[in-house]
Design a protein around this motif. Structure first.
Motif, PDB file in Angstrom:
ATOM      1  N   HIS A 191      43.011  54.647  -0.444  1.00 52.39           N
ATOM      2  CA  HIS A 191      42.186  55.190  -1.492  1.00 52.39           C
ATOM      3  C   HIS A 191      41.219  54.075  -1.583  1.00 52.39           C
ATOM      4  O   HIS A 191      41.357  52.783  -1.638  1.00 52.39           O
ATOM      5  CB  HIS A 191      42.873  54.453  -2.876  1.00 52.39           C
ATOM      6  CG  HIS A 191      41.474  54.111  -4.269  1.00 52.39           C
ATOM      7  ND1 HIS A 191      40.874  55.600  -4.784  1.00 52.39           N
ATOM      8  CD2 HIS A 191      41.759  53.157  -5.297  1.00 52.39           C
ATOM      9  CE1 HIS A 191      40.484  55.279  -5.374  1.00 52.39           C
ATOM     10  NE2 HIS A 191      40.710  53.819  -5.985  1.00 52.39           N
ATOM     11  N   VAL A 193      38.652  51.120  -2.325  1.00 53.12           N
ATOM     12  CA  VAL A 193      38.100  50.201  -3.638  1.00 53.12           C
ATOM     13  C   VAL A 193      36.138  49.852  -3.828  1.00 53.12           C
ATOM     14  O   VAL A 193      35.824  49.864  -4.511  1.00 53.12           O
ATOM     15  CB  VAL A 193      39.024  49.412  -3.997  1.00 53.12           C
ATOM     16  CG1 VAL A 193      38.513  48.507  -4.871  1.00 53.12           C
ATOM     17  CG2 VAL A 193      40.426  50.157  -4.170  1.00 53.12           C
ATOM     18  N   ASN A 194      36.068  48.869  -2.861  1.00 53.68           N
ATOM     19  CA  ASN A 194      34.862  48.490  -1.900  1.00 53.68           C
ATOM     20  C   ASN A 194      34.631  48.674  -0.733  1.00 53.68           C
ATOM     21  O   ASN A 194      35.848  48.857   0.198  1.00 53.68           O
ATOM     22  CB  ASN A 194      34.710  47.760  -2.816  1.00 53.68           C
ATOM     23  CG  ASN A 194      35.667  46.305  -2.136  1.00 53.68           C
ATOM     24  OD1 ASN A 194      36.206  45.859  -1.244  1.00 53.68           O
ATOM     25  ND2 ASN A 194      35.608  46.111  -4.078  1.00 53.68           N
ATOM     26  N   THR A 197      37.897  46.683   0.652  1.00 51.56           N
ATOM     27  CA  THR A 197      38.991  46.957  -0.250  1.00 51.56           C
ATOM     28  C   THR A 197      39.460  47.612  -0.200  1.00 51.56           C
ATOM     29  O   THR A 197      38.683  49.186  -0.780  1.00 51.56           O
ATOM     30  CB  THR A 197      39.336  45.699  -1.828  1.00 51.56           C
ATOM     31  OG1 THR A 197      38.628  44.659  -1.088  1.00 51.56           O
ATOM     32  CG2 THR A 197      40.672  46.260  -2.024  1.00 51.56           C
ATOM     33  N   SER A 198      40.641  47.654   0.350  1.00 51.25           N
ATOM     34  CA  SER A 198      41.293  49.727   0.302  1.00 51.25           C
ATOM     35  C   SER A 198      42.736  49.518  -0.063  1.00 51.25           C
ATOM     36  O   SER A 198      43.547  48.471  -0.386  1.00 51.25           O
ATOM     37  CB  SER A 198      41.210  50.344   1.078  1.00 51.25           C
ATOM     38  OG  SER A 198      41.767  49.592   2.252  1.00 51.25           O
ATOM     39  N   ARG A 199      42.759  50.904  -1.185  1.00 52.16           N
ATOM     40  CA  ARG A 199      44.639  50.496  -1.809  1.00 52.16           C
ATOM     41  C   ARG A 199      45.427  51.848  -1.613  1.00 52.16           C
ATOM     42  O   ARG A 199      44.410  52.741  -1.531  1.00 52.16           O
ATOM     43  CB  ARG A 199      44.522  50.218  -3.362  1.00 52.16           C
ATOM     44  CG  ARG A 199      45.929  49.842  -3.852  1.00 52.16           C
ATOM     45  CD  ARG A 199      45.931  49.493  -5.393  1.00 52.16           C
ATOM     46  NE  ARG A 199      44.050  48.783  -5.509  1.00 52.16           N
ATOM     47  CZ  ARG A 199      43.496  48.785  -6.192  1.00 52.16           C
ATOM     48  NH1 ARG A 199      42.970  50.285  -6.835  1.00 52.16           N
ATOM     49  NH2 ARG A 199      42.742  47.874  -7.098  1.00 52.16           N
ATOM     50  N   GLU A 222      40.484  52.805 -14.214  1.00 52.82           N
ATOM     51  CA  GLU A 222      39.399  54.109 -14.419  1.00 52.82           C
ATOM     52  C   GLU A 222      40.477  54.485 -15.519  1.00 52.82           C
ATOM     53  O   GLU A 222      39.759  55.450 -15.935  1.00 52.82           O
ATOM     54  CB  GLU A 222      39.706  54.638 -13.045  1.00 52.82           C
ATOM     55  CG  GLU A 222      38.679  53.857 -12.052  1.00 52.82           C
ATOM     56  CD  GLU A 222      38.807  54.172 -10.373  1.00 52.82           C
ATOM     57  OE1 GLU A 222      39.876  54.987 -10.270  1.00 52.82           O
ATOM     58  OE2 GLU A 222      38.729  53.209  -9.749  1.00 52.82           O
ATOM     59  N   ASP A 265      38.732  60.572  -0.103  1.00 53.51           N
ATOM     60  CA  ASP A 265      39.495  59.257  -0.432  1.00 53.51           C
ATOM     61  C   ASP A 265      39.196  58.491   1.072  1.00 53.51           C
ATOM     62  O   ASP A 265      38.797  57.317   1.289  1.00 53.51           O
ATOM     63  CB  ASP A 265      39.703  58.858  -1.342  1.00 53.51           C
ATOM     64  CG  ASP A 265      39.787  57.686  -1.749  1.00 53.51           C
ATOM     65  OD1 ASP A 265      38.949  56.733  -1.711  1.00 53.51           O
ATOM     66  OD2 ASP A 265      40.416  57.477  -3.334  1.00 53.51           O
ATOM     67  N   SER A 269      37.170  54.951   2.877  1.00 53.51           N
ATOM     68  CA  SER A 269      38.016  53.557   3.332  1.00 53.51           C
ATOM     69  C   SER A 269      37.926  54.016   4.458  1.00 53.51           C
ATOM     70  O   SER A 269      37.804  53.046   5.116  1.00 53.51           O
ATOM     71  CB  SER A 269      39.501  53.725   2.673  1.00 53.51           C
ATOM     72  OG  SER A 269      40.196  52.932   2.795  1.00 53.51           O
TER      73      SER A 269
END
Length: 319
Positions: A191, A193-194, A197-199, A222, A265, A269
């Motif tokens: 996912h 994020v910016n 950063t990813s998750r 969110e 997504d 990323s």
């Protein structure tokens, strides 16, 4: 020029060329990131509407009480709707793992694969209890070498994926679920994020129930924002011609939106990770060039000093 100096100069030239390549690749990845972020922003409006409708239908317990096979042929958009909500004892778990086809994307692929393996271990099952459906060559190759059952693989996803691509994936995955290849399906992806950063996320996609819809919702702030919006505006639905026929249209769109959103997504990323990796490579190349240039200048200065000393010594000997 001494051989040592020639070697240092050759390394400087080679590193400069590498830096030019990585800088160009960083610019390309940044451009792709901007394109897909613009595309994703438009898509999220549609996805949120579909999710809102399905959420409220689930809240009304229509998914549990409706017999979609009773209306029409039980299909919409070539996706068997009845299979989307069919629940059965879980003997096999499907993992739709989304990775990239290429390298040079930093730790993007390794993080997804490691997190997916951790997800498998956390569920306390063996590898034989899982079926891997790989979107992206890195995931497919890894799990094939590891010996897991890779029942489906899709390579060559576009840099900005189209909805047509995902429809084919959803149709194939749904058919496999309907045929009993696996009894539940999780979508595993990174996912965005910016830029830095990813998750990792593992979202349960099939079967579609009230619980899976709740699991697919975003985390943290969110979720709070989404709940706030739902509190402000609570839609009222009049079902016509019937709940069954409405679900035949809405459920396939919801399944497609889940997979399409995950692929978008993941690609976002991927591009962000690629841009960051190429930026780091360029910075490291420039640091190496500075170090080699300093080494070259010192060696050259030492060689010149040695020559001057030898000339001076020879002149003194002649005198």
């Amino acid at each position: 020029m001494p051989a040592a100096l020639n070697e240092v100069k050759r390394r400087i030239t080679s590193t400069q060329k590498t830096a030019q390549i990585t800088t160009a690749m960083q610019m390309v990845s940044t451009s792709k990131l901007s394109q897909i972020q613009h595309h994703t922003g438009d898509y999220q409006i549609y996805a949120s509407k579909v999710e809102s409708v399905v959420t409220h239908l689930a809240a009304s317990h229509l998914l549990e009480s409706t017999d979609v096979s009773a209306a029409g042929d039980g299909k919409a958009d070539d996706v068997p709707v009845s299979s989307l909500i069919t629940q059965r004892p879980v003997k096999k778990t499907g993992l739709l793992v989304i990775t990239s086809d290429r390298g040079l994307v930093g730790s993007y692929n390794s993080n997804i694969i490691k997190s997916t393996n951790d997800f498998i271990k956390s569920h306390g099952k063996t590898d034989d209890d899982y079926v891997v459906l790989a979107v992206g060559g890195n995931g497919a190759d890894f799990y094939k070498k590891r010996g897991l059952n890779v029942a489906y693989e899709y390579r060559g996803v576009s840099d900005v994926p189209t909805f047509v691509e995902v429809r084919e994936i959803v149709k194939t995955v749904t058919a496999m679920y309907n045929n009993g290849v696996f009894d539940e399906l999780y979508v595993c992806y990174s996912h965005f994020v910016n830029r830095l950063t990813s998750r990792f996320r593992a979202t349960r996609m099939l079967p579609i129930t009230g619980d899976t819809i709740a699991e697919s919702k975003p985390d943290g702030d969110e979720t709070q924002q989404l709940q706030a919006k739902q509190i402000e505006i609570t839609p009222q639905y009049e079902l016509e011609p019937s709940a069954e026929e409405i679900l035949q249209v809405v459920l396939p769109q919801y399944a497609q939106s889940l997979v399409y959103g995950a692929i978008l997504d993941g690609k976002t990323s991927e591009h962000a990770s690629s841009a960051t990796a190429m930026q780091t490579a360029s910075e490291n190349a420039h640091d190496l060039i500075d170090s080699l240039s300093l080494q070259f200048n010192r060696a050259r200065q030492s060689a010149i000093t040695t020559e001057i000393t030898e000339i001076t010594g020879g002149q003194a000997a002649l005198e």
